[in-house]
Write a protein that holds these residues in place. Structure first.
Motif, mmCIF file in Angstrom:
data_model
loop_
_atom_site.group_PDB
_atom_site.id
_atom_site.type_symbol
_atom_site.label_atom_id
_atom_site.label_comp_id
_atom_site.label_asym_id
_atom_site.label_seq_id
_atom_site.Cartn_x
_atom_site.Cartn_y
_atom_site.Cartn_z
ATOM 1 N N GLY A 63 0.956 -0.924 -0.082
ATOM 2 C CA GLY A 63 0.015 -0.137 -0.319
ATOM 3 C C GLY A 63 1.052 1.477 -0.318
ATOM 4 O O GLY A 63 2.041 1.353 0.269
ATOM 5 N N GLY A 64 0.351 2.581 -0.678
ATOM 6 C CA GLY A 64 0.983 3.441 0.036
ATOM 7 C C GLY A 64 -0.053 4.574 -0.698
ATOM 8 O O GLY A 64 -1.144 4.800 -0.583
ATOM 9 N N LEU A 65 0.792 5.509 -1.098
ATOM 10 C CA LEU A 65 -0.071 6.794 -2.012
ATOM 11 C C LEU A 65 0.123 7.053 -3.055
ATOM 12 O O LEU A 65 1.313 6.669 -3.774
ATOM 13 N N VAL A 66 -0.437 6.976 -3.834
ATOM 14 C CA VAL A 66 -0.507 7.086 -5.417
ATOM 15 C C VAL A 66 -1.623 8.511 -5.993
ATOM 16 O O VAL A 66 -3.020 8.337 -5.571
ATOM 17 N N GLN A 67 -1.057 8.508 -7.173
ATOM 18 C CA GLN A 67 -2.485 9.149 -7.868
ATOM 19 C C GLN A 67 -3.478 8.796 -8.680
ATOM 20 O O GLN A 67 -3.031 7.936 -9.412
ATOM 21 N N VAL A 99 -1.197 0.226 -8.131
ATOM 22 C CA VAL A 99 -0.503 0.132 -6.804
ATOM 23 C C VAL A 99 -0.485 -1.587 -7.313
ATOM 24 O O VAL A 99 -2.179 -2.446 -7.608
ATOM 25 N N ARG A 100 0.367 -2.988 -6.626
ATOM 26 C CA ARG A 100 0.053 -4.174 -6.876
ATOM 27 C C ARG A 100 0.418 -4.409 -4.957
ATOM 28 O O ARG A 100 1.397 -3.910 -4.925
ATOM 29 N N LEU A 101 -1.099 -4.744 -4.397
ATOM 30 C CA LEU A 101 -0.375 -5.031 -3.232
ATOM 31 C C LEU A 101 -0.238 -6.614 -2.970
ATOM 32 O O LEU A 101 -0.868 -7.778 -3.860
ATOM 33 N N SER A 102 0.090 -7.331 -2.353
ATOM 34 C CA SER A 102 0.825 -9.006 -1.603
ATOM 35 C C SER A 102 -0.628 -9.416 -0.240
ATOM 36 O O SER A 102 -0.100 -8.105 0.111
ATOM 37 N N CYS A 103 -0.462 -10.447 -0.482
ATOM 38 C CA CYS A 103 -1.065 -10.847 1.190
ATOM 39 C C CYS A 103 0.112 -12.504 0.477
ATOM 40 O O CYS A 103 -0.307 -13.290 0.347
ATOM 41 N N ALA A 104 1.261 -11.981 1.858
ATOM 42 C CA ALA A 104 1.443 -13.297 2.149
ATOM 43 C C ALA A 104 0.937 -14.437 3.837
ATOM 44 O O ALA A 104 0.438 -13.996 4.335
ATOM 45 N N ALA A 110 -8.900 3.680 1.372
ATOM 46 C CA ALA A 110 -9.535 2.743 1.775
ATOM 47 C C ALA A 110 -8.271 1.342 2.517
ATOM 48 O O ALA A 110 -7.024 1.888 1.922
ATOM 49 N N VAL A 111 -8.359 0.678 3.293
ATOM 50 C CA VAL A 111 -7.573 -0.254 4.005
ATOM 51 C C VAL A 111 -7.870 -1.149 3.812
ATOM 52 O O VAL A 111 -8.989 -1.820 3.165
ATOM 53 N N VAL A 120 -5.522 7.306 -1.869
ATOM 54 C CA VAL A 120 -5.010 7.850 -3.322
ATOM 55 C C VAL A 120 -5.636 9.272 -3.615
ATOM 56 O O VAL A 120 -6.697 9.967 -2.922
ATOM 57 N N SER A 121 -5.061 10.582 -4.645
ATOM 58 C CA SER A 121 -5.254 11.906 -4.470
ATOM 59 C C SER A 121 -4.904 12.253 -5.571
ATOM 60 O O SER A 121 -5.177 11.041 -6.912
ATOM 61 N N SER A 122 -6.150 13.111 -5.258
ATOM 62 C CA SER A 122 -7.105 13.611 -6.628
ATOM 63 C C SER A 122 -5.419 14.211 -8.481
ATOM 64 O O SER A 122 -4.810 15.417 -6.838
#
Length: 129
Positions: free
Chosen positions: A9-13, A18-23, A92-93, A127-129
């Motif tokens: 996760g993180g901040l993106v425009q 974004v790619r999330l991973s679930c280990a 979101a989370v 996600v920033s606008s």
């Protein structure tokens, strides 16, 4: 029992990806169907996507269909959520979850949170606008 840890996760425009991973650890990953859910500030947690044990079946919420892709690599014990064309309302989370209750997608149960037995701690996507 399986333990799940999300990352990525993180901040993106807006418009970005974004790619999330679930280990997963603690048990054979392919035993479990997997889902992604999200919770925005002040809102209830909602379903995002689900994938069957071996990745044959996938199911998406209408709000993310065509923009998000769920996948998994059972050899690496990891699930993924590729998020493209992001919008501010995707902020979101994000939680991954695992279920050992059979085929959730074919039986119409994939969106039900109570069908999932194990949950990660979540990762924030903004996600920033």
């Amino acid at each position: 029992q399986v333990q799940l840890v999300e990352s990525g996760g993180g901040l993106v425009q807006a418009g970005g990806s974004v790619r999330l991973s679930c280990a997963a650890s603690g048990h054979t990953f392919s035993t479990y169907a997997m889902g992604w859910f999200r919770q925005a500030p002040g809102k209830e947690r909602e379903f995002v996507a689900a994938i069957s044990r071996f990745g044959i079946r996938r199911y998406y919420a209408d709000s993310v269909k065509g923009r998000f892709t769920i996948s998994r690599d059972n050899d690496k014990n990891t699930g993924y959520l590729q998020m493209d064309i992001l919008k501010p309302e995707d902020t979101a989370v994000y939680f991954c979850a695992a279920s050992n209750r059979g085929d959730l997608i074919t039986t119409g149960r994939a969106m039900r949170q109570y069908e999932y037995d194990y949950w990660g701690q979540g990762t924030q996507v903004t996600v920033s606008s």
